[in-house]
Design a protein around this motif. Structure first.
Motif, mmCIF file in Angstrom:
data_model
loop_
_atom_site.group_PDB
_atom_site.id
_atom_site.type_symbol
_atom_site.label_atom_id
_atom_site.label_comp_id
_atom_site.label_asym_id
_atom_site.label_seq_id
_atom_site.Cartn_x
_atom_site.Cartn_y
_atom_site.Cartn_z
ATOM 1 N N PRO A 1 126.158 63.697 52.194
ATOM 2 C CA PRO A 1 127.612 63.603 51.998
ATOM 3 C C PRO A 1 128.350 64.900 52.287
ATOM 4 O O PRO A 1 129.569 64.895 52.389
ATOM 5 C CB PRO A 1 127.725 63.230 50.517
ATOM 6 N N GLY A 2 127.622 66.032 52.374
ATOM 7 C CA GLY A 2 128.257 67.286 52.745
ATOM 8 C C GLY A 2 128.254 67.468 54.253
ATOM 9 O O GLY A 2 127.868 66.577 55.001
ATOM 10 N N HIS A 3 128.714 68.637 54.694
ATOM 11 C CA HIS A 3 128.841 68.912 56.131
ATOM 12 C C HIS A 3 129.707 67.849 56.807
ATOM 13 O O HIS A 3 129.399 67.371 57.898
ATOM 14 C CB HIS A 3 127.456 68.976 56.790
ATOM 15 N N THR A 4 130.796 67.476 56.158
ATOM 16 C CA THR A 4 131.595 66.331 56.614
ATOM 17 C C THR A 4 133.065 66.666 56.851
ATOM 18 O O THR A 4 133.890 65.756 56.964
ATOM 19 C CB THR A 4 131.500 65.191 55.577
ATOM 20 N N SER B 1 132.302 70.899 51.679
ATOM 21 C CA SER B 1 132.867 69.573 51.939
ATOM 22 C C SER B 1 132.000 68.468 51.339
ATOM 23 O O SER B 1 130.795 68.637 51.156
ATOM 24 C CB SER B 1 133.005 69.348 53.447
ATOM 25 N N SER B 2 132.637 67.338 51.037
ATOM 26 C CA SER B 2 131.902 66.179 50.519
ATOM 27 C C SER B 2 132.701 64.912 50.736
ATOM 28 O O SER B 2 133.927 64.889 50.541
ATOM 29 C CB SER B 2 131.611 66.332 49.029
ATOM 30 N N LEU B 3 132.011 63.862 51.157
ATOM 31 C CA LEU B 3 132.617 62.544 51.138
ATOM 32 C C LEU B 3 132.911 62.163 49.699
ATOM 33 O O LEU B 3 132.276 62.669 48.763
ATOM 34 C CB LEU B 3 131.671 61.516 51.766
ATOM 35 N N ARG C 1 126.045 51.242 61.679
ATOM 36 C CA ARG C 1 125.900 50.020 62.498
ATOM 37 C C ARG C 1 126.070 50.336 63.993
ATOM 38 O O ARG C 1 125.245 49.933 64.826
ATOM 39 C CB ARG C 1 126.933 48.983 62.073
ATOM 40 N N GLU C 2 127.118 51.064 64.338
ATOM 41 C CA GLU C 2 127.372 51.352 65.749
ATOM 42 C C GLU C 2 126.325 52.306 66.331
ATOM 43 O O GLU C 2 125.867 52.126 67.472
ATOM 44 C CB GLU C 2 128.772 51.930 65.923
ATOM 45 N N LEU C 3 125.931 53.318 65.565
ATOM 46 C CA LEU C 3 124.949 54.276 66.056
ATOM 47 C C LEU C 3 123.565 53.637 66.180
ATOM 48 O O LEU C 3 122.837 53.871 67.157
ATOM 49 C CB LEU C 3 124.900 55.494 65.132
ATOM 50 N N ALA C 4 123.213 52.799 65.205
ATOM 51 C CA ALA C 4 121.923 52.111 65.247
ATOM 52 C C ALA C 4 121.848 51.158 66.433
ATOM 53 O O ALA C 4 120.801 51.013 67.071
ATOM 54 C CB ALA C 4 121.687 51.354 63.937
ATOM 55 N N ALA C 5 122.965 50.493 66.751
ATOM 56 C CA ALA C 5 122.987 49.566 67.876
ATOM 57 C C ALA C 5 122.786 50.293 69.207
ATOM 58 O O ALA C 5 122.231 49.729 70.153
ATOM 59 C CB ALA C 5 124.312 48.803 67.895
ATOM 60 N N LEU C 6 123.223 51.536 69.280
ATOM 61 C CA LEU C 6 123.069 52.320 70.499
ATOM 62 C C LEU C 6 121.675 52.915 70.648
ATOM 63 O O LEU C 6 121.207 53.142 71.767
ATOM 64 C CB LEU C 6 124.069 53.480 70.499
ATOM 65 N N THR C 7 121.012 53.189 69.513
ATOM 66 C CA THR C 7 119.799 54.005 69.491
ATOM 67 C C THR C 7 118.542 53.154 69.361
ATOM 68 O O THR C 7 118.332 52.507 68.333
ATOM 69 C CB THR C 7 119.860 54.994 68.308
ATOM 70 N N PRO C 8 117.664 53.146 70.378
ATOM 71 C CA PRO C 8 116.460 52.315 70.299
ATOM 72 C C PRO C 8 115.366 52.895 69.420
ATOM 73 O O PRO C 8 114.462 52.160 69.000
ATOM 74 C CB PRO C 8 115.988 52.235 71.761
ATOM 75 N N GLY C 9 115.400 54.202 69.131
ATOM 76 C CA GLY C 9 114.368 54.822 68.311
ATOM 77 C C GLY C 9 114.373 54.288 66.898
ATOM 78 O O GLY C 9 115.319 53.656 66.438
ATOM 79 N N ARG C 10 113.303 54.596 66.187
ATOM 80 C CA ARG C 10 113.134 54.020 64.849
ATOM 81 C C ARG C 10 113.870 54.771 63.761
ATOM 82 O O ARG C 10 114.080 54.240 62.668
ATOM 83 C CB ARG C 10 111.640 53.965 64.518
ATOM 84 N N TYR C 11 114.274 56.008 64.025
ATOM 85 C CA TYR C 11 114.799 56.858 62.956
ATOM 86 C C TYR C 11 116.302 57.084 63.047
ATOM 87 O O TYR C 11 116.880 57.150 64.135
ATOM 88 C CB TYR C 11 114.116 58.224 62.979
ATOM 89 N N LEU C 12 116.912 57.244 61.870
ATOM 90 C CA LEU C 12 118.289 57.707 61.775
ATOM 91 C C LEU C 12 118.346 58.742 60.665
ATOM 92 O O LEU C 12 117.950 58.467 59.534
ATOM 93 C CB LEU C 12 119.255 56.554 61.498
ATOM 94 N N HIS C 13 118.807 59.925 61.004
ATOM 95 C CA HIS C 13 118.819 61.059 60.082
ATOM 96 C C HIS C 13 120.146 61.075 59.332
ATOM 97 O O HIS C 13 121.221 61.025 59.944
ATOM 98 C CB HIS C 13 118.648 62.348 60.886
ATOM 99 N N ILE C 14 120.091 61.144 58.014
ATOM 100 C CA ILE C 14 121.314 61.122 57.217
ATOM 101 C C ILE C 14 121.611 62.472 56.568
ATOM 102 O O ILE C 14 122.445 62.558 55.673
ATOM 103 C CB ILE C 14 121.267 60.019 56.145
ATOM 104 N N GLY C 15 120.953 63.537 57.033
ATOM 105 C CA GLY C 15 121.279 64.866 56.507
ATOM 106 C C GLY C 15 120.919 64.986 55.043
ATOM 107 O O GLY C 15 119.790 64.791 54.634
#
Length: 555
Positions: free
Chosen positions: A295-298, A326-328, A344-358
């Protein structure tokens, strides 16, 4: 700038000689033989590469970096000639593409046609897949060289691609040049059988603090696979810039992406541009891991949409280097509507298995809010078919099943923090190791390094190599280590020359730590093998740091 550089950044940068400095973090983020020759001096940024002399004899199998699992030298070499063919003898488009890639690599310097054929005739360079080679796994390969033929065998296409990288290193460095060279082009006789130690061998590029163009990212993508790196982590959002278009929240890119550290126009990737990066990475068997830090770095997001702030008031855009402010707004439902759309939009674009949430340096988020936030966000990632990766602070909450925690602490990080991460590892959370005082590529090599930061100390080439991921974190089972990743943060990095000078040769050592068996690791042997890579990197136009710890060839 190094001669032959294909492109350069056009973004505004701080004045020469000034270095924006990030405040120190309150919690740390963090294998034949060669003749030894005199060490070369340190070359400055933009210094021209040393002349490359073609080898008069085939390079020895033991000069490969990363060190292979098994090497059996013997017999006369295989020689490339004007009649050599590349035989992709499998009904697989991927094998044919690998054959075409190999031909494109070799044609400019050799001057040979090197046609890619699909026949099973004798001789030539043969690329073969065999489902029976189970011991080679998903990325392993076998290279067999004899006077009559050169055969590369793998179970999966990725293994064949890695075999091609080994083949490159068994040819003289001049093979990397884009003009015709005299040769001869010989590959030492013998067999290399090789599989990786870890499945995850990554490099991270921060495109948020300074924006890098598609061509700059693709250049880095082209350089990394030579050393069998297989993940590219893109840090796509931070306080200083949002770098990926999101249709449902367009101001994230158009406004939040409009600046960078020190000012300047910033930039962002359209969805088509991001897909271009992904396609290029896939052609090099690199899986892209996108990161949206939260939620930081936002601040870039908060500045773009007032409703994401608890106060309802948007802060100004930020071009400094402080962290943790910063914080959401964790209690607001709109925060999770926003994140659902972005994921949703980033996952639809990205075929790899991972998504990094910081999840690091969320100093403006209470612990209770942080835990509540991660409990809500991780299911969103799973909802769209991705596996969570987070910085190791994620272990202060409850990591999702299958999640990976990326440890960026220091050697002297508190025992309590290390214990927290180790406990999560014992409970099933996988680890990516990125200790900042070992493999953060933005750390200065020494006090005279003109780029980079030093909050984690100076990180010379030996320090970045001379540690063991399997035993690094006390209390964490070796089986929990998924691999290693070398991050490059960009507070002071704004050109391709900068990237290369700070990444090379340290990222080569990280690649060896991730690929090679622990039994092959040893600084004295490695530094000699690394020195032999100097002419190759120079031939590729990589503006690498000539560390005095390495006996680079003279001339």
């Amino acid at each position: 700038m190094t001669a032959g550089r294909l492109f350069s950044t056009t973004v505004a940068t701080p004045a020469e000689g000034t270095q924006p400095v990030r405040q120190p973090r309150a919690l740390p983020r963090l294998f034949g033989s060669l003749l030894l020759v005199a060490a070369a001096g340190i070359a400055g940024i933009g210094a021209g590469p040393a002349p490359v002399q073609p080898a008069a004899a085939p390079r020895q199998l033991g000069q490969i970096v990363p060190a292979p699992a098994s090497v059996h030298p013997g017999g006369a070499p295989y020689t490339l000639t004007p009649l050599t063919r590349i035989r992709a003898d499998h009904h697989s488009p991927q094998v044919r593409r690998i054959g075409a890639y190999l031909a494109r690599l070799l044609r400019p310097s050799t001057g040979y046609r090197l046609p890619v054929t699909h026949d099973r005739g004798p001789g030539g360079i043969r690329l073969r897949l065999s489902s029976h080679e189970r011991a080679l796994g998903d990325e392993g390969y076998r290279l067999e060289s004899s006077p009559g033929s050169l055969t590369l065998t793998a179970r999966k296409p990725a293994g064949l691609f890695h075999a091609v990288q080994t083949l490159r290193q068994l040819l003289p460095a001049a093979v990397e040049k884009d003009t015709r060279q005299p040769g001869p082009w010989q590959i030492a006789g013998g067999t290399v059988t090789d599989t990786p130690r870890y499945a995850y061998r990554g490099a991270m590029l921060d495109v948020s603090r300074h924006f890098f163009t598609v061509d700059q990212v693709k250049r880095y993508i082209d350089q990394l696979p030579l050393y069998k790196i297989n993940r590219l982590h893109l840090h796509l959002s931070d306080d200083q810039g949002w770098r990926i278009a999101v249709d449902s929240w367009p101001r994230l890119a158009t406004y939040g992406g409009s600046t960078q550290v020190g000012g300047g126009r910033g930039g962002y990737y359209t969805k088509a541009q991001y897909k271009e990066i992904l396609r290029h990475a896939a052609s090099r068997y690199l899986e892209v891991v996108p990161e949206i830090d939260m939620p930081g770095h936002t601040n870039a997001a908060l500045a773009s949409y007032a409703e994401l702030n608890c106060s309802g008031v948007a802060p100004p855009l930020y071009t400094g280097t402080d962290v943790g402010f910063s914080s959401l707004c964790v209690p607001k439902p709109v925060t999770y509507d926003f994140l659902d759309d972005v994921v949703r939009e980033l996952a639809a674009l990205t075929p790899g298995r991972y998504l990094h949430i910081g999840g690091d340096e969320a100093h403006s988020t209470s612990h209770a809010d942080y835990v509540a936030f991660m409990d809500k966000v991780q299911p969103i990632v799973a909802k769209y078919g991705k596996t969570v990766v987070g910085w190791h602070q994620l272990t202060g909450a409850t990591p999702a099943k299958g999640a990976l925690a990326q440890y960026w602490g220091l050697d002297d990080t508190s025992n309590a923090e290390k214990a927290q991460v180790a406990r999560a590892a014992r409970n099933g959370t996988g680890l990516i190791l990125s200790p900042a005082d070992r493999i953060y590529l933005d750390m200065k090599y020494n006090k005279d390094t003109p780029l980079g930061l030093d909050w984690a100390g100076f990180v010379e080439v030996r320090r970045s190599y001379d540690w063991d991921p399997g035993t690094y974190l006390p209390g964490a089972p070796a089986s929990a280590v998924a691999g290693v990743e070398a991050p490059l943060w960009s507070e002071t990095i704004s050109t391709s020359d900068h990237i290369e000078f700070m990444a090379f040769p340290r990222v080569v050592g990280v690649a060896e730590l991730g690929w090679s068996p622990a039994s092959t690791h040893g600084w004295e042997a490695y530094r000699v093998r690394l020195a032999a890579q100097g002419p190759r990197m120079a031939a590729l136009g990589i503006d690498f740091y000539r560390s005095p710890q390495v006996p680079w060839p003279s001339g």
